[in-house]
Design an enzyme around this catalytic site. Structure first.
Site, PDB file in Angstrom:
ATOM      1  N   SER A  12       0.838  -1.208   0.000  1.00  0.00           N
ATOM      2  CA  SER A  12       0.000   0.000   0.000  1.00  0.00           C
ATOM      3  C   SER A  12       0.869   1.253   0.000  1.00  0.00           C
ATOM      4  CB  SER A  12      -0.975   0.000   1.177  1.00  0.00           C
ATOM      5  OG  SER A  12      -0.302   0.205   2.390  1.00  0.00           O
ATOM      6  N   ASN A  13       2.043   1.179   0.587  1.00  0.00           N
ATOM      7  CA  ASN A  13       2.928   2.356   0.573  1.00  0.00           C
ATOM      8  C   ASN A  13       3.592   2.539  -0.785  1.00  0.00           C
ATOM      9  OD1 ASN A  13       3.035   3.703   3.366  1.00  0.00           O
ATOM     10  ND2 ASN A  13       2.983   1.498   3.781  1.00  0.00           N
ATOM     11  N   MET A  92      10.583  -6.757   4.874  1.00  0.00           N
ATOM     12  CA  MET A  92      10.719  -7.386   6.185  1.00  0.00           C
ATOM     13  C   MET A  92      12.001  -8.223   6.298  1.00  0.00           C
ATOM     14  SD  MET A  92       8.335  -5.893   7.348  1.00  0.00           S
ATOM     15  CE  MET A  92       7.023  -6.074   8.490  1.00  0.00           C
ATOM     16  N   ARG A  93      13.112  -7.623   5.939  1.00  0.00           N
ATOM     17  CA  ARG A  93      14.380  -8.343   5.958  1.00  0.00           C
ATOM     18  C   ARG A  93      15.463  -7.351   6.384  1.00  0.00           C
ATOM     19  NH1 ARG A  93      15.028 -13.417   3.350  1.00  0.00           N
ATOM     20  NH2 ARG A  93      12.870 -13.327   2.653  1.00  0.00           N
ATOM     21  N   HIS A 111       8.769   2.990   9.032  1.00  0.00           N
ATOM     22  CA  HIS A 111       8.433   2.171  10.203  1.00  0.00           C
ATOM     23  C   HIS A 111       7.145   2.704  10.827  1.00  0.00           C
ATOM     24  CE1 HIS A 111       9.254  -0.695  13.376  1.00  0.00           C
ATOM     25  NE2 HIS A 111       8.886   0.241  14.233  1.00  0.00           N
TER      26      HIS A 111
HETATM   27  C1  GAR Z   1       3.961  -0.596   6.779  1.00  0.00           C
HETATM   28  O1  GAR Z   1       3.094  -0.309   7.840  1.00  0.00           O
HETATM   29  C2  GAR Z   1       5.392  -0.354   7.184  1.00  0.00           C
HETATM   30  O2  GAR Z   1       5.551   0.705   8.091  1.00  0.00           O
HETATM   31  C3  GAR Z   1       5.742  -1.661   7.845  1.00  0.00           C
HETATM   32  O3  GAR Z   1       5.154  -2.629   7.024  1.00  0.00           O
HETATM   33  C4  GAR Z   1       3.947  -2.099   6.480  1.00  0.00           C
HETATM   34  C5  GAR Z   1       3.921  -2.400   5.000  1.00  0.00           C
HETATM   35  O4  GAR Z   1       2.670  -2.157   4.468  1.00  0.00           O
HETATM   36  N1  GAR Z   1       7.171  -1.834   7.931  1.00  0.00           N
HETATM   37  C6  GAR Z   1       7.763  -2.356   8.996  1.00  0.00           C
HETATM   38  O5  GAR Z   1       7.172  -2.764   9.978  1.00  0.00           O
HETATM   39  C7  GAR Z   1       9.265  -2.427   8.883  1.00  0.00           C
HETATM   40  N2  GAR Z   1       9.850  -2.739  10.157  1.00  0.00           N
HETATM   41  P1  GAR Z   1       2.461  -2.111   2.898  1.00  0.00           P
HETATM   42  O6  GAR Z   1       3.058  -3.397   2.313  1.00  0.00           O
HETATM   43  O7  GAR Z   1       0.986  -2.041   2.717  1.00  0.00           O
HETATM   44  O8  GAR Z   1       3.174  -0.892   2.376  1.00  0.00           O
END
Ligand code: GAR
Length: 194
Positions: A12-13, A92-93, A111
């Site tokens: 989504s980001n 996530m790595r 984050h």
């Molecule tokens: C987001 O909330 C981001 O902040 C988090 O994963 C999500 C990804 O969402 N990242 C972490 O927790 C990194 N430590 P998305 O795939 O919908 O963008």
């Protein structure tokens, strides 16, 4: 500034960044590619939607880190694609020197907490369970120490009495979708060409 979006899941980001680019809100930044470590990541579907190359790259056999050989191969791909800025958007790595070294000062992470509070996994759940009056999100430089690099931007999200974990998480994600494109556009003004 050629940007690589790295992610592992929903995307989504990445979608918010690509939408910002489409709407002319990403300044001098151009998304040059999407790179996922999970072959089934929904984020890969954004490639054809926005006309951006989207790749699954093998990370090696581990769950939360690369094998050194595969991390070097990822770095080489990003170098070959002439990437100026690597954006971890739900990736996530943990990164180590094979990627950190060639892209020193050129990797940022999103984050879902007000760092330095609640680093690591499930930041929103950690914030919620701690009973904090607010949550938020942070974009920061990536260094060897997980979630500890200098901050580039933060957005605060108050927790209201009628919030559930789901509505609280939704508000934090909305804040992320605003913050990440804004920080990328700002960096595009100041990051020197490689
Ligand atoms: C987001 O909330 C981001 O902040 C988090 O994963 C999500 C990804 O969402 N990242 C972490 O927790 C990194 N430590 P998305 O795939 O919908 O963008």
């Amino acid at each position: 500034m050629r940007v690589a979006l790295l992610g592992s899941g929903r995307g989504s980001n990445a979608d918010a960044v690509l939408r910002a680019q489409k709407e002319g809100r990403l300044g001098k930044a151009v998304v040059a590619g999407i790179y996922c470590d999970i072959p089934t990541a929904p984020m890969l579907k954004l490639g054809p939607i926005y006309g951006v190359p989207a790749h699954y790259l093998d990370p090696g056999p581990f769950k939360t880190k690369f094998s050194p050989e595969r991390e070097a191969a990822w770095a080489q791909t990003l170098i070959d694609d002439q990437i100026d800025l690597v954006v971890l958007a739900g990736f996530m790595r943990v990164l180590k020197s094979p990627l950190l070294h060639p892209f020193a000062g050129r990797i940022i992470n999103l984050h879902p907490t007000l760092l330095p509070l609640f680093p690591g996994l499930d930041g929103i759940g950690q914030t919620w369970r701690a009973g904090s009056a607010e949550g938020g999100c942070t974009v920061h430089w990536v260094t060897e120490a997980v979630d500890e690099g200098g901050h580039l931007g933060q957005a605060r999200v108050p927790r209201t009495a009628d919030d559930t974990l789901e509505t609280f998480a939704q508000k934090i994600h909305q804040a992320e979708h605003q913050l990440l494109p804004k920080v990328i556009a700002e960096l595009a003004e100041k990051l020197p060409a490689r």
